[in-house]
Design an enzyme around this catalytic site. Structure first.
Site: not given
Length: 656
Positions: A319, A415
Site C-alpha cells: 500500500e 480502516c
C-alpha cells in the site's frame, strides 16, 4: 524549546456548517454512516464481512464468552467510530447517541487491565505476547486511536471516564517505552500514537505525553534495527508472512531517522500519519529541524508522488509509494485513508505556515478522493481509489485484483469507512484557524463561526456556492467595532480572483502573501466581504516524467477533478480522443446523483467496428488508419463515479 507561533482551529462547538454541498454529507454521517457502521461493528450487516470488533471488547471485559476474531488492529475500528460520534455530539445534541457511546465506553473501561494496558487481541489471543511484535501488530496504533477518541469525547461531553482510560493507557506506555535501562527502546510499526499523544498533552498539559511522542519519532530508524532485534527475540515468528515488515525498512519508514528522510517511502498511510505527528511535535516544541523534515517530505509527496485527485500510494504491494513520478492510473492503490492522512498533514502544516499550497492540497484530497471513498447512500465504501477502471480486466488480471469496480459493504480490514466518518464529522475544524487577531479562511464551506477577539465576540457567516461556483460571501457580526484581519485563501486553480469589501473593489496584488489575501480593518456589524473565484474548465496536463499521462489531459473545474464513465459514454473509453480546441459546455443536472455539474467536451471516437469490417480478427496491421466518429464526451465529478452501476471509468483522456 519554545513552541512555534501557530494558528489554531476553532472548537467544533463554535462552528455550524450550513453548506448546501457539505451539510448533506454531514447529515449522511449522522443519520446513516455512523448507525450503519455501528451495525457493522456488531456483525449485523447481511452479506458484509463480519467485524467482531465490539464482540472482542465484550469478551475482554468479561461480559461474553468467545475468542478473538478479526485483524490484529480490529480495536481501532471501534475507536474511530467513537471519535466520529464525539464530533457529532459536539456539533449537535443527541441523547440516544450519547447514551450508546457511554455504554461502549463502559465496556472499553472494563476491558482495560489494572496496569492500564488495553488491547483485545493480546488480551484474548496472545496474553503473553504484548509488546513483542511492534513491527506488525499495531499495539501502539490501536492505543493512539483510542486516545484520539477519548480526547474528542471529553471535548464534546466533559465526561472523564474514557479520558481516564486513555491517560492510564498512555501512562502504561510511558512506563514501558523510553531510554531507561529497563524500558523498551522501540516504536510501533504503524505510526499513530505520535499525533495522539500530542492531543492528549494538549488536553491534560502532562508534559510526559509530549516527550513520549518525540521519543517515538526520534527512535525510529536508529541502528541497530529495533525490529530486527525484536524478530530475533521472538525466534523469527511473524504475523503477516506476505509482508516483510522487518527487513523492508522503508515499509514502515524505519530506513533512516525521521529527521534525515528525504523522500516519502513505504506504506503511504504510515508516512502521512508520521508526518502529522512530526508537525505536531515541531509546533509544540519549536523544533526547526523536525519542521524542515516535514517540509521536505511534503514537497516530495505533492510535487512528485501524488495523483491529481489528491490520492497517494501508487502500488498495491505494501500500500505504498514507489518512486518519483510513478503514478499508474489503473493499478493505483490510492487508499482512502492515505488521502485523509494527507489532509491531517496539510492542516498541521497550514497551522505553522499560512501558505495556500497546504490548503489547496487539503481541498483537492477532500473534494475528490475522500468523498469518492463513500457511496452517496453512505452504506458502501472504496478502500482503493483508482483513476482508471476496466471491470473485465479486474476479473482476470491479478495485478488489478485490489481494485473494485463498485464500492463494498464492509471490509475485513475496515480502516477506511470509520476514517471517512470521523473526518466529515469534524469538518468544521478545517474551515478556519486563528492566530492572534488574524482569522484564516482555509476552506470555502458555508458556515457560521463564533470566536473571541480581545474580549469581543465576533461571528462570521460564510455563504459559499462551492464546488459548482466560486462565489463566497462573508457577513461579519460584532457587538462593537472591532479591529482584526480576515485572511482568505486564493486557490491555485483560480487565475482571476476578485474581492470587494463593503462593495468596494480591492486590488489583490497588493494584499496577497503566500496565497492568502489579508483584509485588516475596523469591522462593524453586517460588514460584508465578497470573494469571486471564477471556476474555469481546465485541461490539466501531467509532468513530462509521468509516463501514464503523456498525451492525455484531465478535466478540472474549480476544486473538482472530472472523469468519463461508461454509463454516459459507452464502453471503450480508451478509444475517445478529445478535440484540441478548448471547447466545453457545463450543465447542472439537479436530478443526477443528488445534483451535479456535468461537462460536455467535443471528441472523436475510434470506430472499432470499422477495423473488424476491414481487417477481420487481425490484431496488428501495417499502415492501417482508424475511422473516427464525432461525439460529445460527458464528464462527471470523479467523486461521484460508480454510483450508477458497474462500468469503465477514466480520469485521464487522450487529446488530439
Amino acid at each position: 524549546m519554545a513552541n512555534l507561533s501557530i494558528s489554531r482551529p476553532f472548537p467544533l462547538k463554535n462552528i455550524r456548517i450550513t453548506d448546501n454541498f457539505w451539510s448533506a454529507y454531514i447529515r449522511l454521517v449522522r443519520n446513516v454512516v455512523v448507525p450503519y457502521q455501528w451495525e457493522a461493528l456488531n456483525d449485523r450487516i447481511e452479506g458484509a464481512e463480519p467485524s467482531h470488533a465490539m464482540k472482542n471488547f465484550k469478551i475482554s471485559a468479561g461480559l461474553e464468552q468467545g475468542e478473538f476474531y478479526g485483524m490484529v488492529f480490529q480495536d481501532s475500528d471501534v475507536a474511530k467510530w467513537l471519535e466520529a460520534v464525539s464530533y457529532l455530539l459536539e456539533t449537535g445534541h443527541d441523547p440516544e447517541l450519547e447514551k450508546l457511546a457511554d455504554e461502549v465506553i463502559t465496556i472499553i473501561a472494563k476491558a482495560q487491565h489494572k496496569d492500564g494496558y488495553l488491547n483485545t487481541y493480546f488480551t484474548l489471543k496472545e496474553p503473553n505476547g504484548r509488546w513483542t511484535n511492534l513491527a506488525e501488530c499495531h499495539e501502539l496504533y490501536c492505543a493512539g486511536h483510542l486516545i484520539e477518541a477519548a480526547v474528542a469525547y471529553y471535548n464534546a461531553t466533559g465526561k472523564r471516564m474514557i479520558l481516564d482510560v486513555a491517560c492510564r493507557l498512555a501512562d502504561c506506555i510511558d512506563e514501558v517505552f523510553g531510554p531507561g535501562e529497563d524500558q523498551i527502546h522501540g516504536y510501533d510499526g504503524h505510526q499513530e500514537i505520535e499525533l495522539a499523544l500530542v492531543k492528549l498533552y494538549q488536553t491534560t498539559n502532562n508534559d510526559s505525553y509530549l516527550r513520549l511522542s518525540l521519543y517515538f519519532l526520534d527512535e525510529r530508524g536508529k541502528e541497530p534495527s529495533f525490529f530486527e532485534q525484536e524478530l530475533h527475540r521472538r525466534n523469527g515468528q511473524v504475523h503477516f508472512p506476505d509482508l516483510d515488515m522487518v527487513n523492508d525498512r522503508t515499509y514502515n519508514q524505519a530506513h533512516l531517522p525521521v529527521r534525515l528522510q528525504q523522500t516519502a517511502e513505504g506504506h503511504a498511510v504510515r508516512v502521512v500519519y508520521m508526518c502529522s505527528g512530526m508537525a505536531d511535535v515541531a509546533a509544540e516544541t519549536g523544533d526547526q529541524e523536525l519542521l524542515e523534515a516535514c517540509r521536505r517530505l511534503w514537497t516530495n509527496i505533492v510535487s512528485k508522488r501524488m495523483y491529481i485527485t489528491g490520492a497517494i500510494g501508487s502500488m498495491a504491494h505494501g500500500e505504498s509509494f514507489t518512486l518519483d513520478y510513478d503514478l499508474p492510473n489503473d493499478t493505483a492503490y490510492a487508499e482512502t485513508c492515505a488521502s485523509i492522512g494527507l489532509i491531517f498533514f496539510a492542516q498541521r502544516m497550514l497551522q505553522m505556515e499560512a501558505k495556500s499550497d497546504y490548503g489547496d492540497i487539503m481541498e483537492q484530497a477532500l473534494y475528490n478522493t475522500v468523498i469518492s471513498g463513500m457511496s452517496q447512500d453512505g452504506r458502501r465504501f472504496f478502500y482503493v481509489n483508482p483513476l482508471e477502471v476496466w471491470p473485465d480486466a479486474i476479473l482476470k488480471n491479478h495485478h488489478l485484483s485490489h481494485v473494485k469496480p463498485l464500492r463494498q459493504g464492509w471490509f475485513g480490514c475496515a480502516c477506511c469507512p470509520p476514517n471517512i466518518a470521523r473526518l466529515l464529522a469534524s469538518l468544521g475544524q478545517y474551515i478556519y484557524t486563528s492566530q492572534g487577531n488574524t482569522i484564516y479562511t482555509n476552506l470555502y464551506i458555508g458556515s457560521q463561526v463564533t470566536l473571541d477577539i480581545e474580549g469581543q465576540q465576533v461571528s462570521i457567516d460564510q455563504h459559499s456556492e462551492f464546488p459548482w461556483n466560486g462565489n463566497v460571501r462573508f457577513i461579519i457580526h460584532v457587538a462593537e467595532k472591532t479591529t482584526f484581519t480576515l485572511a482568505l485563501r486564493i486557490p491555485k486553480w483560480c487565475t482571476e480572483p476578485k474581492l470587494t469589501v463593503q462593495g468596494i473593489p480591492v486590488q489583490l496584488d497588493e494584499q496577497v502573501r503566500d496565497g492568502y489575501v489579508y483584509i485588516t480593518r475596523e469591522w462593524q456589524s453586517n460588514d460584508s466581504v465578497e470573494l469571486i473565484l471564477p471556476m474555469q474548465v481546465s485541461r490539466m496536463k501531467g509532468h513530462p516524467h509521468v509516463r501514464e499521462t503523456i498525451g492525455k489531459v484531465a478535466i478540472q473545474c474549480g476544486p473538482l477533478v472530472y472523469c468519463l464513465e461508461e454509463t454516459d459514454n459507452g464502453a471503450g473509453l480508451h478509444q475517445i480522443v478529445l478535440e484540441p480546441q478548448d471547447e466545453h459546455r457545463k450543465h447542472f443536472d439537479h436530478e443526477l446523483l443528488g445534483g451535479i455539474q456535468t461537462i460536455s467536451v467535443p471528441a472523436k471516437r475510434i470506430r472499432s467496428d470499422d477495423w473488424e469490417q476491414k481487417w477481420g480478427e487481425h490484431l496488428y496491421i501495417a499502415n492501417a488508419s482508424h475511422e473516427w466518429e464525432t461525439i460529445n464526451a460527458t464528464f462527471i465529478p470523479y467523486y461521484a463515479w460508480a454510483n450508477r452501476g458497474q462500468g469503465e471509468m477514466s480520469v485521464w483522456v487522450k487529446e488530439k
